[in-house]
Design an enzyme around this catalytic site. Structure first.
Site, PDB file in Angstrom:
ATOM      1  N   ASP A  41      -6.306  -3.827   9.830  1.00  0.00           N
ATOM      2  CA  ASP A  41      -6.304  -3.668   8.374  1.00  0.00           C
ATOM      3  C   ASP A  41      -7.300  -4.675   7.817  1.00  0.00           C
ATOM      4  OD1 ASP A  41      -5.354  -2.828   5.748  1.00  0.00           O
ATOM      5  OD2 ASP A  41      -4.419  -4.789   5.622  1.00  0.00           O
ATOM      6  N   SER A  42      -7.607  -4.527   6.536  1.00  0.00           N
ATOM      7  CA  SER A  42      -8.505  -5.483   5.893  1.00  0.00           C
ATOM      8  C   SER A  42      -7.848  -6.865   5.774  1.00  0.00           C
ATOM      9  CB  SER A  42      -8.861  -4.972   4.498  1.00  0.00           C
ATOM     10  OG  SER A  42      -7.675  -4.728   3.758  1.00  0.00           O
TER      11      SER A  42
ATOM     12  N   TYR B  85     -11.264  -4.591   1.164  1.00  0.00           N
ATOM     13  CA  TYR B  85     -12.142  -3.473   1.496  1.00  0.00           C
ATOM     14  C   TYR B  85     -12.193  -2.482   0.317  1.00  0.00           C
ATOM     15  CZ  TYR B  85     -12.239  -4.562   6.583  1.00  0.00           C
ATOM     16  OH  TYR B  85     -12.429  -5.141   7.820  1.00  0.00           O
ATOM     17  N   GLY B  86     -11.146  -2.514  -0.490  1.00  0.00           N
ATOM     18  CA  GLY B  86     -10.973  -1.500  -1.536  1.00  0.00           C
ATOM     19  C   GLY B  86     -12.075  -1.428  -2.568  1.00  0.00           C
TER      20      GLY B  86
ATOM     21  N   CYS C 142      -5.457   0.483   7.292  1.00  0.00           N
ATOM     22  CA  CYS C 142      -6.062   0.330   5.965  1.00  0.00           C
ATOM     23  C   CYS C 142      -6.429   1.712   5.406  1.00  0.00           C
ATOM     24  CB  CYS C 142      -7.316  -0.526   6.090  1.00  0.00           C
ATOM     25  SG  CYS C 142      -8.166  -0.782   4.533  1.00  0.00           S
TER      26      CYS C 142
ATOM     27  N   THR D  14      -8.315   2.378   2.837  1.00  0.00           N
ATOM     28  CA  THR D  14      -9.735   2.453   2.472  1.00  0.00           C
ATOM     29  C   THR D  14     -10.581   2.725   3.721  1.00  0.00           C
ATOM     30  OG1 THR D  14      -9.228   0.802   0.779  1.00  0.00           O
ATOM     31  CG2 THR D  14     -11.549   1.306   1.152  1.00  0.00           C
TER      32      THR D  14
ATOM     33  N   GLU E  22       0.570  -9.473  -3.220  1.00  0.00           N
ATOM     34  CA  GLU E  22       0.352 -10.689  -2.423  1.00  0.00           C
ATOM     35  C   GLU E  22       0.938 -11.915  -3.108  1.00  0.00           C
ATOM     36  OE1 GLU E  22      -3.454 -11.194  -0.571  1.00  0.00           O
ATOM     37  OE2 GLU E  22      -3.454  -9.127   0.149  1.00  0.00           O
TER      38      GLU E  22
ATOM     39  N   CYS F  69      -1.956   3.054  -0.377  1.00  0.00           N
ATOM     40  CA  CYS F  69      -2.514   1.714  -0.137  1.00  0.00           C
ATOM     41  C   CYS F  69      -1.434   0.905   0.566  1.00  0.00           C
ATOM     42  CB  CYS F  69      -2.885   1.064  -1.469  1.00  0.00           C
ATOM     43  SG  CYS F  69      -3.404  -0.659  -1.299  1.00  0.00           S
ATOM     44  N   THR F  70      -1.879   0.080   1.495  1.00  0.00           N
ATOM     45  CA  THR F  70      -0.934  -0.693   2.307  1.00  0.00           C
ATOM     46  C   THR F  70       0.036  -1.539   1.482  1.00  0.00           C
ATOM     47  OG1 THR F  70      -2.688  -2.353   2.421  1.00  0.00           O
ATOM     48  CG2 THR F  70      -2.415  -0.912   4.335  1.00  0.00           C
ATOM     49  N   HIS F  71      -0.423  -1.996   0.323  1.00  0.00           N
ATOM     50  CA  HIS F  71       0.386  -2.943  -0.460  1.00  0.00           C
ATOM     51  C   HIS F  71       1.447  -2.287  -1.343  1.00  0.00           C
ATOM     52  CE1 HIS F  71      -2.924  -5.489   0.709  1.00  0.00           C
ATOM     53  NE2 HIS F  71      -2.425  -6.534   0.094  1.00  0.00           N
TER      54      HIS F  71
END
Ligand code: DGL
Length: 268
Positions: free
Chosen positions: A9-10, A41-42, A72, A74, A151, A183-185
């Site tokens: 992942d980024s 990366y987004g 990721c 993106t 985050e 998106c991962t988050h």
């Protein structure tokens, strides 16, 4: 099969995907690479994200991984087909599994997708959904501020609520019944997203769907690890700030992280 699964992942976000993989396949060994030196990366171009992704893949291949997961969104959006073509092992991205699930569960045939600027701009989710069922209407919205909020741990406060309201207001007006968290988050913001969208909107966690796809792929290729009494091992590599990765990442994983090593991809 005793070889590990490689995941990149980024940065930290891909841990939400790793968590799902470990839940679905607790016996498997994993090696995770978070490109924390070059995150995000987004907001970067397709060329740059592709270059970084190939470097990440090259690093993980050194561990004789049996399958690569591009956690990721993106990176999956920009270069999954290229990675699949170039690598000799199976490569699983996060876009297709999420798209498939959305097509499967939408009743109104109106699906929303949220993600980074890059993921939305690439049209990857749009194309993936349309290629399965062209009659589905797809509405997309980039939500870049969700990444720093997750985050920071601001996942259910006033800031998060206001941000979600601002981003999701328009997409909500389209009467979608299914929303892909592309998106991962974003799984960390599920509660606040549900508050804004209402609990009739079904949320799809791409990471969860990806774990199911990884299992299917390993089973199909006879690559599932024969469970031994030995505990499964999970190694982590980052390209910068292992301490921050440990601290913030533990929140993403819901467990404390060990075995974090710093790596310099430029020296490979
Ligand atoms: N991991 C990225 C994604 O899922 C989000 C963070 C970034 O922009 O790098 O698209």
């Amino acid at each position: 099969m005793e070889r590990p699964i490689g995941i990149f992942d980024s940065g930290i976000g891909g841990l939400t995907v790793l968590k799902e993989i470990i839940n679905a396949m607790p016996g498997e060994d994993t090696i995770y690479l978070g490109d924390t030196a070059r995150v995000p990366y987004g907001t970067k171009s397709a060329e740059t994200v592709t270059k970084y992704s190939f470097e990440n893949a090259r690093f993980l291949l050194k561990f004789n991984i049996k399958l690569l997961v591009v956690a990721c969104n993106t990176a999956s959006a920009y270069c999954l087909p290229q990675l699949k073509k170039a690598l000799q092992i199976p490569v699983v991205g996060v876009i297709e599994p999420g798209a498939k699930k959305a097509v499967e569960i939408t009743k109104t045939k109106r699906v929303g997708v949220i993600g980074t600027e890059g993921t939305i701009k690439s049209g990857a989710y749009f194309d993936a959904i349309k290629s399965i069922d062209s009659s589905i209407a797809v509405f997309t919205q980039p939500c870049p501020l969700f990444v720093p909020l997750a985050e920071e741990g601001w996942t259910n406060n006033q800031m998060a609520h206001l941000t979600a309201q601002t981003y999701l207001n328009d997409i909500k007006k389209n009467w979608i019944d299914t929303l892909i968290l592309g998106c991962t988050h974003y799984p960390l913001l599920k509660e606040v997203i549900t508050e804004v969208m209402g609990n009739k909107t079904m949320l799809i966690d791409s990471g969860h769907e990806t774990a199911a796809e990884v299992f299917r792929c390993l089973a199909e290729k006879n690559l599932i690890k024969i469970i031994s009494s030995k505990e499964s091992s999970h190694r982590f590599f980052v390209t910068d700030s292992p301490d921050r990765f440990k601290q913030v990442g533990s929140r993403f994983m819901g467990a404390s992280l060990r075995n974090i090593e710093l790596v310099n991809l430029e020296n490979l």
